[in-house]
Design a protein around this motif. Structure first.
Motif, PDB file in Angstrom:
ATOM      1  N   SER A  43      38.612  98.568  63.050  1.00 60.13           N
ATOM      2  CA  SER A  43      39.237  98.568  64.366  1.00 60.13           C
ATOM      3  C   SER A  43      38.950  99.923  65.016  1.00 60.13           C
ATOM      4  CB  SER A  43      40.737  98.364  64.159  1.00 60.13           C
ATOM      5  OG  SER A  43      41.397  98.517  65.358  1.00 60.13           O
ATOM      6  N   PRO A  48      36.769  95.781  67.491  1.00 61.18           N
ATOM      7  CA  PRO A  48      36.201  95.828  66.141  1.00 61.18           C
ATOM      8  C   PRO A  48      34.713  96.181  66.165  1.00 61.18           C
ATOM      9  CG  PRO A  48      36.988  93.608  66.705  1.00 61.18           C
ATOM     10  CD  PRO A  48      37.283  94.469  67.866  1.00 61.18           C
ATOM     11  N   SER A  93      39.747  94.117  61.814  1.00 58.25           N
ATOM     12  CA  SER A  93      38.973  94.848  60.809  1.00 58.25           C
ATOM     13  C   SER A  93      38.679  93.830  59.712  1.00 58.25           C
ATOM     14  CB  SER A  93      39.761  96.034  60.267  1.00 58.25           C
ATOM     15  OG  SER A  93      40.898  95.576  59.611  1.00 58.25           O
TER      16      SER A  93
END
Ligand code: PMP
Length: 305
Positions: A43, A48, A93
Protein backbone atom coordinates in the motif's frame (compact mmCIF):
# COMPACT_ATOMS: atom_id res chain seq x y z
CA UNK A 1 -6.13 -21.79 0.68
CA UNK A 2 -8.38 -23.31 -1.98
CA UNK A 3 -11.79 -22.53 -0.49
CA UNK A 4 -12.10 -18.79 -0.65
CA UNK A 5 -13.53 -16.01 -2.77
CA UNK A 6 -11.42 -14.22 -5.32
CA UNK A 7 -9.93 -14.58 -8.77
CA UNK A 8 -6.80 -16.30 -10.04
CA UNK A 9 -5.25 -15.52 -13.41
CA UNK A 10 -4.98 -18.91 -15.15
CA UNK A 11 -3.56 -19.19 -18.68
CA UNK A 12 -4.74 -15.76 -19.67
CA UNK A 13 -8.14 -15.64 -17.99
CA UNK A 14 -9.45 -14.64 -14.59
CA UNK A 15 -10.92 -17.78 -13.01
CA UNK A 16 -12.94 -17.93 -9.75
CA UNK A 17 -10.56 -18.98 -6.94
CA UNK A 18 -12.36 -22.26 -6.18
CA UNK A 19 -12.33 -23.29 -9.85
CA UNK A 20 -8.60 -22.73 -10.46
CA UNK A 21 -7.85 -26.47 -10.56
CA UNK A 22 -5.61 -28.88 -12.41
CA UNK A 23 -5.61 -32.65 -13.03
CA UNK A 24 -3.90 -35.15 -10.66
CA UNK A 25 -1.70 -36.24 -13.57
CA UNK A 26 -0.22 -32.76 -13.85
CA UNK A 27 3.42 -33.41 -14.74
CA UNK A 28 4.87 -30.84 -12.32
CA UNK A 29 2.96 -32.39 -9.41
CA UNK A 30 4.91 -35.63 -10.00
CA UNK A 31 8.44 -34.39 -10.68
CA UNK A 32 8.60 -30.80 -9.41
CA UNK A 33 9.73 -29.28 -12.72
CA UNK A 34 8.17 -25.84 -12.54
CA UNK A 35 9.22 -22.27 -11.81
CA UNK A 36 7.68 -19.59 -9.68
CA UNK A 37 8.09 -16.21 -8.09
CA UNK A 38 7.23 -14.61 -4.79
CA UNK A 39 6.33 -10.96 -5.33
CA UNK A 40 4.82 -8.32 -3.06
CA UNK A 41 2.52 -5.38 -3.54
CA UNK A 42 2.47 -2.68 -0.88
CA UNK A 43 0.00 0.00 0.00
CA UNK A 44 1.52 3.36 -1.05
CA UNK A 45 0.25 6.96 -1.38
CA UNK A 46 -0.33 6.09 -5.10
CA UNK A 47 -2.47 3.08 -4.25
CA UNK A 48 -1.19 -0.50 -4.27
CA UNK A 49 2.17 -0.85 -6.04
CA UNK A 50 4.14 -3.98 -6.93
CA UNK A 51 7.76 -3.83 -5.76
CA UNK A 52 10.38 -4.54 -8.45
CA UNK A 53 7.89 -6.23 -10.74
CA UNK A 54 10.22 -6.10 -13.74
CA UNK A 55 13.03 -7.87 -11.87
CA UNK A 56 10.71 -10.59 -10.57
CA UNK A 57 9.29 -11.22 -14.04
CA UNK A 58 12.79 -11.25 -15.54
CA UNK A 59 13.86 -13.83 -12.94
CA UNK A 60 10.77 -15.96 -13.69
CA UNK A 61 11.69 -15.98 -17.38
CA UNK A 62 15.33 -16.75 -16.55
CA UNK A 63 14.21 -19.64 -14.33
CA UNK A 64 12.09 -21.02 -17.18
CA UNK A 65 14.97 -20.58 -19.63
CA UNK A 66 17.36 -22.43 -17.30
CA UNK A 67 14.93 -25.36 -17.08
CA UNK A 68 14.17 -25.19 -20.80
CA UNK A 69 10.47 -24.56 -20.23
CA UNK A 70 8.68 -22.80 -23.05
CA UNK A 71 6.86 -19.69 -21.86
CA UNK A 72 3.51 -19.26 -23.59
CA UNK A 73 3.14 -15.61 -22.51
CA UNK A 74 5.28 -12.51 -22.87
CA UNK A 75 6.80 -10.59 -19.98
CA UNK A 76 4.34 -7.76 -20.68
CA UNK A 77 1.40 -10.15 -20.41
CA UNK A 78 2.65 -11.51 -17.10
CA UNK A 79 3.31 -8.04 -15.72
CA UNK A 80 -0.25 -7.11 -16.64
CA UNK A 81 -1.56 -10.35 -15.09
CA UNK A 82 0.18 -9.51 -11.82
CA UNK A 83 -1.28 -6.00 -11.75
CA UNK A 84 -4.69 -7.42 -12.60
CA UNK A 85 -4.84 -10.00 -9.78
CA UNK A 86 -4.10 -7.35 -7.16
CA UNK A 87 -6.59 -4.93 -8.71
CA UNK A 88 -9.41 -7.40 -9.35
CA UNK A 89 -9.11 -8.98 -5.91
CA UNK A 90 -9.30 -5.43 -4.49
CA UNK A 91 -6.13 -5.92 -2.46
CA UNK A 92 -4.33 -2.99 -0.95
CA UNK A 93 -1.21 -5.01 -0.17
CA UNK A 94 -0.54 -8.57 -1.26
CA UNK A 95 1.80 -11.48 -1.76
CA UNK A 96 1.75 -12.59 -5.40
CA UNK A 97 2.54 -16.05 -6.67
CA UNK A 98 3.18 -16.44 -10.39
CA UNK A 99 3.91 -20.09 -11.22
CA UNK A 100 4.57 -21.98 -14.45
CA UNK A 101 3.97 -25.71 -14.57
CA UNK A 102 3.76 -28.53 -17.06
CA UNK A 103 0.28 -29.91 -17.75
CA UNK A 104 -1.07 -33.46 -17.86
CA UNK A 105 -0.35 -34.09 -21.55
CA UNK A 106 2.16 -36.83 -20.71
CA UNK A 107 4.02 -38.42 -17.80
CA UNK A 108 7.43 -39.32 -19.27
CA UNK A 109 10.65 -37.75 -18.05
CA UNK A 110 11.39 -36.73 -21.63
CA UNK A 111 8.80 -34.02 -21.02
CA UNK A 112 8.25 -33.61 -24.73
CA UNK A 113 4.98 -32.23 -26.06
CA UNK A 114 4.08 -30.81 -22.66
CA UNK A 115 2.25 -27.55 -22.40
CA UNK A 116 3.40 -24.88 -19.93
CA UNK A 117 0.54 -23.46 -17.91
CA UNK A 118 0.79 -20.24 -15.97
CA UNK A 119 -1.10 -19.01 -12.93
CA UNK A 120 -0.86 -15.82 -10.92
CA UNK A 121 -2.54 -15.72 -7.51
CA UNK A 122 -2.50 -12.91 -4.94
CA UNK A 123 -3.61 -12.76 -1.34
CA UNK A 124 -3.03 -10.80 1.83
CA UNK A 125 0.02 -12.00 3.76
CA UNK A 126 1.02 -9.26 6.18
CA UNK A 127 4.07 -10.66 8.02
CA UNK A 128 6.16 -13.78 7.34
CA UNK A 129 7.37 -14.02 10.95
CA UNK A 130 5.87 -12.70 14.20
CA UNK A 131 5.70 -8.88 13.81
CA UNK A 132 8.03 -8.30 16.80
CA UNK A 133 10.76 -10.31 15.01
CA UNK A 134 11.48 -7.24 12.85
CA UNK A 135 12.89 -5.55 15.93
CA UNK A 136 13.92 -8.40 18.22
CA UNK A 137 15.37 -10.67 15.56
CA UNK A 138 15.04 -14.41 15.12
CA UNK A 139 16.84 -17.53 16.30
CA UNK A 140 18.39 -19.68 13.58
CA UNK A 141 20.38 -22.88 13.41
CA UNK A 142 22.79 -24.34 10.91
CA UNK A 143 20.92 -26.98 8.97
CA UNK A 144 21.98 -30.59 8.77
CA UNK A 145 20.80 -30.36 5.14
CA UNK A 146 23.27 -29.03 2.56
CA UNK A 147 22.10 -26.38 0.09
CA UNK A 148 21.84 -27.49 -3.52
CA UNK A 149 25.06 -28.05 -5.36
CA UNK A 150 25.30 -25.80 -8.41
CA UNK A 151 25.53 -28.79 -10.72
CA UNK A 152 22.78 -30.90 -9.16
CA UNK A 153 19.80 -28.60 -9.28
CA UNK A 154 20.04 -25.25 -10.97
CA UNK A 155 20.41 -22.80 -8.09
CA UNK A 156 19.71 -19.69 -10.16
CA UNK A 157 16.30 -21.05 -11.13
CA UNK A 158 13.55 -20.47 -8.61
CA UNK A 159 12.31 -23.96 -9.33
CA UNK A 160 9.48 -25.74 -7.53
CA UNK A 161 11.48 -28.90 -6.80
CA UNK A 162 14.34 -26.94 -5.20
CA UNK A 163 12.06 -26.18 -2.28
CA UNK A 164 12.05 -29.74 -0.91
CA UNK A 165 15.49 -28.88 0.46
CA UNK A 166 14.16 -25.60 1.93
CA UNK A 167 11.17 -27.27 3.56
CA UNK A 168 13.28 -30.03 5.15
CA UNK A 169 15.69 -27.47 6.54
CA UNK A 170 12.95 -25.18 7.84
CA UNK A 171 11.05 -28.02 9.52
CA UNK A 172 14.22 -29.21 11.23
CA UNK A 173 14.95 -25.68 12.50
CA UNK A 174 11.38 -25.20 13.75
CA UNK A 175 11.45 -28.58 15.50
CA UNK A 176 14.58 -27.42 17.33
CA UNK A 177 12.84 -24.28 18.59
CA UNK A 178 14.39 -21.93 16.04
CA UNK A 179 12.59 -19.76 13.51
CA UNK A 180 14.74 -20.34 10.44
CA UNK A 181 17.55 -22.51 9.10
CA UNK A 182 20.92 -21.47 7.73
CA UNK A 183 22.02 -23.79 4.95
CA UNK A 184 25.67 -24.30 4.07
CA UNK A 185 26.85 -25.19 0.59
CA UNK A 186 28.45 -28.52 -0.25
CA UNK A 187 31.87 -27.15 0.74
CA UNK A 188 30.61 -25.99 4.12
CA UNK A 189 30.34 -22.27 3.41
CA UNK A 190 27.26 -20.22 4.28
CA UNK A 191 24.72 -20.23 1.45
CA UNK A 192 21.32 -18.86 2.54
CA UNK A 193 18.18 -19.41 4.59
CA UNK A 194 15.36 -21.66 3.45
CA UNK A 195 13.83 -18.67 1.62
CA UNK A 196 16.18 -15.76 2.31
CA UNK A 197 19.64 -14.43 1.54
CA UNK A 198 21.92 -13.62 4.45
CA UNK A 199 24.10 -10.61 5.31
CA UNK A 200 26.51 -10.08 8.20
CA UNK A 201 28.06 -6.85 9.48
CA UNK A 202 31.57 -6.95 10.97
CA UNK A 203 33.59 -3.85 11.93
CA UNK A 204 31.33 -1.67 9.80
CA UNK A 205 31.72 -3.77 6.63
CA UNK A 206 28.75 -5.66 5.18
CA UNK A 207 29.35 -9.17 3.86
CA UNK A 208 27.09 -11.53 1.93
CA UNK A 209 27.83 -14.86 0.23
CA UNK A 210 28.73 -14.65 -3.43
CA UNK A 211 26.14 -15.82 -5.94
CA UNK A 212 27.03 -19.47 -6.23
CA UNK A 213 24.54 -21.79 -4.56
CA UNK A 214 22.24 -19.07 -3.23
CA UNK A 215 19.37 -17.51 -5.12
CA UNK A 216 19.99 -14.16 -6.80
CA UNK A 217 17.65 -12.41 -4.41
CA UNK A 218 15.96 -9.21 -5.47
CA UNK A 219 15.85 -7.98 -1.87
CA UNK A 220 19.57 -8.83 -1.63
CA UNK A 221 20.18 -6.58 -4.63
CA UNK A 222 18.02 -3.81 -3.12
CA UNK A 223 19.94 -3.96 0.16
CA UNK A 224 23.32 -3.91 -1.61
CA UNK A 225 22.22 -0.75 -3.44
CA UNK A 226 20.98 0.90 -0.22
CA UNK A 227 24.11 -0.03 1.73
CA UNK A 228 26.35 1.34 -1.01
CA UNK A 229 24.26 4.52 -1.11
CA UNK A 230 24.79 4.89 2.67
CA UNK A 231 28.56 4.61 2.14
CA UNK A 232 29.07 1.08 3.46
CA UNK A 233 31.51 -1.25 1.81
CA UNK A 234 29.63 -4.38 0.68
CA UNK A 235 31.76 -7.46 0.08
CA UNK A 236 30.48 -10.62 -1.61
CA UNK A 237 32.65 -13.50 -0.43
CA UNK A 238 32.72 -16.99 1.03
CA UNK A 239 31.52 -16.85 4.64
CA UNK A 240 31.98 -19.52 7.30
CA UNK A 241 29.44 -20.25 10.00
CA UNK A 242 31.81 -19.05 12.72
CA UNK A 243 32.12 -15.69 10.96
CA UNK A 244 28.38 -15.40 11.53
CA UNK A 245 28.82 -16.34 15.23
CA UNK A 246 31.23 -13.44 15.80
CA UNK A 247 29.56 -10.88 13.51
CA UNK A 248 28.31 -7.63 15.05
CA UNK A 249 25.01 -8.02 13.20
CA UNK A 250 23.35 -10.53 10.89
CA UNK A 251 20.12 -10.34 8.95
CA UNK A 252 18.11 -12.17 6.33
CA UNK A 253 16.56 -10.59 3.24
CA UNK A 254 13.72 -11.83 1.05
CA UNK A 255 10.46 -10.73 -0.51
CA UNK A 256 8.46 -12.57 2.15
CA UNK A 257 10.88 -12.08 5.08
CA UNK A 258 11.79 -8.49 4.03
CA UNK A 259 14.76 -7.39 6.23
CA UNK A 260 14.85 -9.63 9.26
CA UNK A 261 17.48 -9.38 12.03
CA UNK A 262 19.09 -12.57 13.36
CA UNK A 263 19.63 -12.47 17.11
CA UNK A 264 20.97 -15.97 17.76
CA UNK A 265 22.74 -18.59 15.66
CA UNK A 266 23.38 -22.13 16.94
CA UNK A 267 22.82 -20.97 20.53
CA UNK A 268 25.30 -18.08 20.22
CA UNK A 269 24.10 -14.50 20.65
CA UNK A 270 24.87 -12.35 17.59
CA UNK A 271 26.22 -8.91 18.55
CA UNK A 272 23.93 -7.31 21.13
CA UNK A 273 21.36 -10.07 20.70
CA UNK A 274 18.83 -7.83 18.99
CA UNK A 275 18.56 -5.72 15.83
CA UNK A 276 21.80 -3.82 15.22
CA UNK A 277 22.06 -0.21 14.03
CA UNK A 278 23.13 -1.03 10.44
CA UNK A 279 20.31 -3.54 10.09
CA UNK A 280 17.86 -0.99 11.47
CA UNK A 281 18.95 1.69 8.96
CA UNK A 282 18.67 -0.68 6.00
CA UNK A 283 15.36 -2.06 7.23
CA UNK A 284 13.95 1.46 7.55
CA UNK A 285 15.15 2.36 4.04
CA UNK A 286 13.56 -0.82 2.73
CA UNK A 287 10.17 -0.13 4.32
CA UNK A 288 10.27 3.52 3.23
CA UNK A 289 11.01 2.39 -0.32
CA UNK A 290 8.42 -0.38 -0.66
CA UNK A 291 5.66 1.72 0.88
CA UNK A 292 6.40 4.69 -1.38
CA UNK A 293 7.62 6.97 1.44
CA UNK A 294 10.99 7.36 -0.24
CA UNK A 295 11.40 9.03 -3.63
CA UNK A 296 14.71 7.31 -4.45
CA UNK A 297 13.75 4.56 -6.91
CA UNK A 298 10.30 5.36 -8.37
CA UNK A 299 10.89 2.79 -11.13
CA UNK A 300 10.81 0.04 -8.50
CA UNK A 301 7.11 0.65 -7.75
CA UNK A 302 4.58 -0.34 -10.39
CA UNK A 303 1.09 1.00 -9.67
CA UNK A 304 -1.67 -1.54 -9.89
CA UNK A 305 -4.54 0.86 -10.57
N1 PMP B 1 16.82 -17.59 -1.32
C1 PMP B 1 15.79 -18.42 -1.49
C2 PMP B 1 16.03 -19.88 -1.46
C3 PMP B 1 14.49 -17.92 -1.68
O1 PMP B 1 13.46 -18.74 -1.84
C4 PMP B 1 14.30 -16.52 -1.67
C5 PMP B 1 12.91 -15.96 -1.84
N2 PMP B 1 12.59 -15.80 -3.19
C6 PMP B 1 15.40 -15.69 -1.50
C7 PMP B 1 16.66 -16.26 -1.32
C8 PMP B 1 15.26 -14.20 -1.51
O2 PMP B 1 14.94 -13.75 -2.81
P1 PMP B 1 14.08 -12.44 -3.04
O3 PMP B 1 14.74 -11.37 -2.27
O4 PMP B 1 14.15 -12.22 -4.51
O5 PMP B 1 12.71 -12.72 -2.56
Amino acid sequence: MADRDGLIWFDGEMVPWREAKTHVLTHTLHYGMGVFEGVRAYSTPNGPCIFRLKEHTDRLFNSAHILNMQMPFSKEQLNEAQRAVVRENKLDSAYLRPMCFYGSEGMGLRADSLKTHVIVAAWEWPSYMAPEAKELGIKIRTSSYTRHHVNITMCKAKANGNYINSMLALKEALDCGCEEALLLDNEGYVAEGSGENIFIVTDGVIYTPELTSCLKGITRDTIIQFATQLGYQVVEKRITRDEVYVADEAFFTGTAAEVLPIREHDGRKIGSGRRGSVTEKLQQMYFDQVTGQSKDYPEWLTPVL
